[in-house]
Design an enzyme around this catalytic site. Structure first.
Site, PDB file in Angstrom:
ATOM      1  N   ASP A 123       0.843  -1.016   0.006  1.00 52.48           N
ATOM      2  CA  ASP A 123      -0.117   0.028   0.035  1.00 52.48           C
ATOM      3  C   ASP A 123       0.803   1.398   0.025  1.00 52.48           C
ATOM      4  O   ASP A 123       1.749   1.388   0.935  1.00 52.48           O
ATOM      5  CB  ASP A 123      -0.909  -0.195   1.204  1.00 52.48           C
ATOM      6  CG  ASP A 123      -2.153   0.684   1.178  1.00 52.48           C
ATOM      7  OD1 ASP A 123      -2.227   1.750   0.299  1.00 52.48           O
ATOM      8  OD2 ASP A 123      -3.255   0.574   1.814  1.00 52.48           O
ATOM      9  N   ASP A 138      -2.536   4.671  -2.675  1.00 51.93           N
ATOM     10  CA  ASP A 138      -3.748   5.339  -1.897  1.00 51.93           C
ATOM     11  C   ASP A 138      -3.977   6.787  -2.587  1.00 51.93           C
ATOM     12  O   ASP A 138      -2.803   7.616  -2.915  1.00 51.93           O
ATOM     13  CB  ASP A 138      -3.098   5.556  -0.291  1.00 51.93           C
ATOM     14  CG  ASP A 138      -4.035   6.279   0.486  1.00 51.93           C
ATOM     15  OD1 ASP A 138      -5.170   5.447   0.937  1.00 51.93           O
ATOM     16  OD2 ASP A 138      -3.951   7.179   0.949  1.00 51.93           O
ATOM     17  N   GLU A 150      -6.510   3.944  -5.921  1.00 49.63           N
ATOM     18  CA  GLU A 150      -7.869   4.406  -4.952  1.00 49.63           C
ATOM     19  C   GLU A 150      -8.208   5.496  -5.643  1.00 49.63           C
ATOM     20  O   GLU A 150      -7.650   6.530  -5.568  1.00 49.63           O
ATOM     21  CB  GLU A 150      -7.548   4.403  -3.486  1.00 49.63           C
ATOM     22  CG  GLU A 150      -8.555   4.881  -2.722  1.00 49.63           C
ATOM     23  CD  GLU A 150      -8.461   5.416  -1.388  1.00 49.63           C
ATOM     24  OE1 GLU A 150      -9.158   4.992  -0.385  1.00 49.63           O
ATOM     25  OE2 GLU A 150      -7.317   5.719  -0.997  1.00 49.63           O
ATOM     26  N   HIS A 165     -10.508  -1.503   4.903  1.00 48.69           N
ATOM     27  CA  HIS A 165     -10.069  -0.789   6.264  1.00 48.69           C
ATOM     28  C   HIS A 165     -10.763   0.463   6.236  1.00 48.69           C
ATOM     29  O   HIS A 165     -10.939   0.799   7.535  1.00 48.69           O
ATOM     30  CB  HIS A 165      -8.703  -0.798   6.260  1.00 48.69           C
ATOM     31  CG  HIS A 165      -8.083   0.241   5.117  1.00 48.69           C
ATOM     32  ND1 HIS A 165      -8.038   0.112   3.858  1.00 48.69           N
ATOM     33  CD2 HIS A 165      -7.793   1.538   5.367  1.00 48.69           C
ATOM     34  CE1 HIS A 165      -7.395   1.113   3.133  1.00 48.69           C
ATOM     35  NE2 HIS A 165      -7.312   1.889   4.105  1.00 48.69           N
ATOM     36  N   ASP A 166     -11.357   1.135   5.305  1.00 42.18           N
ATOM     37  CA  ASP A 166     -12.215   2.222   5.628  1.00 42.18           C
ATOM     38  C   ASP A 166     -13.708   2.162   5.690  1.00 42.18           C
ATOM     39  O   ASP A 166     -14.241   3.236   5.718  1.00 42.18           O
ATOM     40  CB  ASP A 166     -11.873   3.303   4.325  1.00 42.18           C
ATOM     41  CG  ASP A 166     -10.354   3.886   4.563  1.00 42.18           C
ATOM     42  OD1 ASP A 166      -9.983   3.929   5.589  1.00 42.18           O
ATOM     43  OD2 ASP A 166      -9.949   4.156   3.260  1.00 42.18           O
TER      44      ASP A 166
END
Length: 549
Positions: free
Chosen positions: A100, A202, A244, A317-318
């Site tokens: 990531d 990200d 993302e 995770h969000d």
């Protein structure tokens, strides 16, 4: 099929949030050795790619998405030797590791920013975005932060403001500076040389921002910057790259993921996720409207059919846990978790499983805001309650949509703290861990785990799932989501009841069959498809239809 096959077309990715996965040294926080200890479990599930949320050195203001050294490991997670061992042990099991990568911003403790704020003529000053105060001495403009408040923070030492789209401890990099580009590319190649399988990038759609024009996502410089990154780093290597991109439309997604454009393998889009947010505000949750939800997912399936590639995901995770969001985390937890898995994994694209999803982990409803740890949750709770939202209203929204829903520790067994750690973890374990855990799932042949395992096997053995065309059925139906996947050899009919109601459904002629081969189901396997069929609560199946139509 018009596209060149890639290894990641039939891959299934498993996302690990390292601090919540497995604690090997009993300090309350997950770590790299903990991940290594669970590789055989992940291999048995069938996944062949692991995406790690950031493990780089970080002050952890935003749980590692604030990086202070891209080429070192946070001590709480281990050492670079542990990272090298993870790469080696994963490779032995034919599992690739996706890193990531956060390059829109760094931590304010990164050496570049430490230097940049020393003086206006420091060589690193232009690595970040600075502005003079407004005429009244206040913030330069109204640019807001995703985490609430202004996106500008005043720096006392140099008398200027720096930009932070996220936390004030996450200053934004200046991607107009060629030195920033070179530094990032060099660092990415360092990781590629270590043998990683690719990157998840990200908030990558923010690197082309134009501050003075109030453009953050999808700025005009975005795609040239990504193409430059592709050429300088991963473009000539067989790696998986996923960006993302919160504001992507199918048209924009094609720009990113059409192989001819030489950008990324795929992107994460969130159009289906935000449908349960009133006016795009996650802190005002609204019920799922299934027909609209189906339209969005169908649109992405159809529009990216021959250009680009889809990522398939329900949670990360969000985001909240999918069985709590779109299913039933009570009476029909197992049935609805299987139904949601089938819905997603039978579509075209690369599926992503978030840790615990494969055992049907649920949202958590902590009694007090003090039990939450997520910076976004805490900031918005404070901001909204101070502005008149009732604390109980805001806490209910937190229960539904807080990022901490996906961050409670992985539930391995029914021992203390769910087998995650022998000491109190950094965030409390969901109280349902005695019933919902890996050990119980592995002991039950009808568990959610084995359903996911079967779905992964089917994807690797049935090309129609990977490359077949997508045709929606029952598009306006308010309770079921159905579609047909087809290629020259096979027709696969997938039907999913999204409700706790028993439903009677009339099938169109082309879906009726006196005999079918069912490949997966969460109740009994149907043997035939008559003109009228009955579906149990959250019933779901995928059947191969006879070749003759």
């Amino acid at each position: 099929m018009n596209m060149t096959p890639k290894w990641w077309h039939d891959a299934v990715v498993y996302q690990i949030y390292p601090r919540s996965f497995c604690d090997s040294n009993n300090d309350g926080m997950g770590d790299l050795q903990g991940i290594i200890s669970k590789l055989d479990y992940l291999k048995s599930l069938g996944v062949n790619v692991l995406w790690l949320s950031p493990v780089y050195k970080s002050p952890m203001d935003d749980n590692g998405y604030d990086i202070s050294d891209y080429q070192d490991i946070a001590p709480e997670f281990g050492t670079m030797e542990d990272m090298d061992k993870l790469l080696a042990e994963a490779k032995k099991r034919d599992i690739r590791i996706i890193m990531d990568l956060v390059v829109n911003h760094t931590s304010d403790e990164h050496p570049w920013f430490v230097e940049a704020r020393k003086s206006k003529d420091n060589p690193y000053r232009d690595y970040y975005v600075w502005r003079q105060p407004a005429e009244d001495g206040g913030v330069p403009d109204e640019m807001g932060s995703v985490f609430g408040g202004s996106g500008w923070e005043f720096d006392e030492q140099t008398g200027e403001y720096f930009l932070h789209i996220f936390s004030k401890r996450q200053p934004d990099l200046n991607w107009e500076n060629p030195k920033v580009q070179e530094e990032v590319h060099k660092m990415m190649n360092w990781w590629i040389d270590k043998g990683i399988g690719g990157f998840r990038l990200d908030v990558i759609d923010l690197i082309g921002k134009e501050i003075d024009k109030k453009i953050t996502g999808n700025g005009p410089r975005l795609h040239p910057l990504i193409q430059q990154m592709n050429r300088a780093t991963f473009g000539d290597k067989d790696l998986l790259t996923v960006g993302e991109t919160w504001d992507a439309t199918p048209e924009i997604a094609k720009l990113y993921s059409d192989p001819a454009r030489e950008e990324f393998s795929m992107v994460f889009q969130f159009e289906h996720i935000s449908l349960t947010w009133k006016h795009g505000d996650k802190w005002q949750p609204i019920p799922l409207d299934l027909p609209t939800f189906k339209k969005v997912l169908t649109k992405w399936q159809v529009e990216l059919a021959d250009e680009g590639w889809n990522s398939l995901f329900w949670n990360n995770h969000d985001l909240p846990r999918v069985v709590s969001k779109y299913g039933c985390d009570g009476q029909y937890r197992v049935e609805s978790a299987k139904m949601l898995a089938t819905t997603l994994h039978m579509m075209k694209g690369t599926p992503y499983i978030y840790q615990g999803e494969e055992i049907g982990m649920t949202n958590v409803a902590f009694d007090s805001i003090d039990e939450y740890r997520d910076i976004e949750t805490l900031n918005f709770y404070k901001e909204r309650t101070e502005n008149g939202v009732a604390p109980e209203t805001m806490l209910a929204a937190v229960h539904e949509n807080s990022r901490d829903n996906g961050r409670t520790p992985m539930q391995w067994n029914d021992s203390t703290n769910g087998g995650f750690s022998s000491v109190a973890p950094w965030i409390k374990v969901n109280p349902n861990y005695p019933e919902v855990n890996v050990s119980a799932a592995l002991d039950d042949q009808n568990s959610v785990f084995y359903h996911y395992q079967k779905l992964i096997e089917l994807r690797k053995s049935m090309p129609v799932i990977v490359y077949g065309e997508f045709e929606p059925v029952f598009e306006e139906h308010e309770k079921v989501f159905g579609y047909v996947r087809s290629d020259a050899q096979q027709r696969l009919f997938v039907l999913n009841n999204f409700t706790s109601d028993a439903i009677t459904l009339d099938l169109p002629d082309h879906l009726q069959a006196e005999q079918v081969e069912c490949v997966i189901a969460n109740y009994e396997y149907p043997q035939a498809l008559p003109a009228s069929i009955s579906l149990k609560p959250y019933e779901s199946f995928a059947v191969l239809l006879p070749e003759s139509r």
